[in-house]
Design an enzyme around this catalytic site. Structure first.
Site, mmCIF file in Angstrom:
data_model
loop_
_atom_site.group_PDB
_atom_site.id
_atom_site.type_symbol
_atom_site.label_atom_id
_atom_site.label_comp_id
_atom_site.label_asym_id
_atom_site.label_seq_id
_atom_site.Cartn_x
_atom_site.Cartn_y
_atom_site.Cartn_z
ATOM 1 N N VAL A 26 0.841 -1.197 0.000
ATOM 2 C CA VAL A 26 0.000 0.000 0.000
ATOM 3 C C VAL A 26 0.877 1.247 0.000
ATOM 4 O O VAL A 26 1.805 1.361 0.792
ATOM 5 C CB VAL A 26 -0.908 0.025 1.251
ATOM 6 C CG1 VAL A 26 -1.787 1.268 1.262
ATOM 7 C CG2 VAL A 26 -1.755 -1.237 1.332
ATOM 8 N N CYS A 27 0.561 2.164 -0.893
ATOM 9 C CA CYS A 27 1.276 3.441 -0.950
ATOM 10 C C CYS A 27 0.425 4.488 -0.241
ATOM 11 O O CYS A 27 -0.506 5.045 -0.807
ATOM 12 C CB CYS A 27 1.517 3.837 -2.408
ATOM 13 S SG CYS A 27 2.511 5.316 -2.562
ATOM 14 N N LEU A 28 0.732 4.678 1.033
ATOM 15 C CA LEU A 28 0.046 5.668 1.854
ATOM 16 C C LEU A 28 1.119 6.374 2.666
ATOM 17 O O LEU A 28 1.855 5.727 3.418
ATOM 18 C CB LEU A 28 -0.983 4.979 2.763
ATOM 19 C CG LEU A 28 -1.834 5.873 3.652
ATOM 20 C CD1 LEU A 28 -2.715 6.810 2.811
ATOM 21 C CD2 LEU A 28 -2.709 5.023 4.574
#
Length: 181
Positions: free
Chosen positions: A107-109
């Site tokens: 996840v790119c957060l």
């Protein structure tokens, strides 16, 4: 003399174990506090497969609007002993066609990476993940193909999302059905 050395070593080993347990205890205390203070929207739920292990749990997000409406997405949370000084490890267990989630579930957060700080909590991550489903960010992608389609052809992106959520192929990738209805 040997017995004295052995006793000293045992005491030292015991102290080291104690300090390691204190770190785990701090993480457990903080995660307990975070969980008690969770304020989940009605589109989210948690699942604790082992009720005695608060450091490993699942978050289920079922968006009620946007591209991913009526989908069911499961995220695995693994909270380390350095929490809250390090963010939990979060992976999406549901394969999804999304610019900010790759096919391996990474996840790119930003708050799970460089913008994490100890004042953030599990609630912050829940809202961040939910926001990714409402407003996918093509500017910071892990799935570059999905990001390119979102930027160049929104209608095609929406069709790809629907196809993937129904259980179908987008390009060379097959997606399992993740629809609630």
């Amino acid at each position: 003399m040997i017995k004295l050395f052995t006793l000293k070593q045992q005491k030292k080993d015991g102290e080291q174990k104690g300090s390691q347990q204190k770190k785990a205890s701090a993480a457990q205390l903080r995660i307990q506090k975070d969980i008690n203070e969770l304020n989940l929207p009605n589109t989210c739920a948690t699942d604790f497969p082992d009720p005695n292990d608060l450091l490993n749990f699942k978050l289920i997000i079922s968006p009620d609007e946007g591209f991913y409406r009526d989908g069911r997405f499961v995220f695995n949370f693994r909270v380390g002993s350095n929490y809250p000084h390090e963010p939990p490890k979060v992976k999406c267990a549901t394969q999804v066609y999304h610019p900010n989630i790759d096919l391996d579930g990474n996840v790119c957060l930003n708050i799970l990476r460089e913008d994490w700080n100890p004042v953030l909590n599990i609630n912050s991550i829940v809202y961040g993940l939910q926001f990714l489903f409402l407003e996918p960010n093509p500017e910071d992608p892990l799935n570059k193909e999905a990001a390119d389609v979102l930027q160049t052809n929104r209608r095609q992106f929406e069709n790809n999302v629907k196809k993937a959520m129904r259980g179908g192929c987008v390009g060379e990738t097959y997606f399992e059905c993740c629809l609630l209805k």
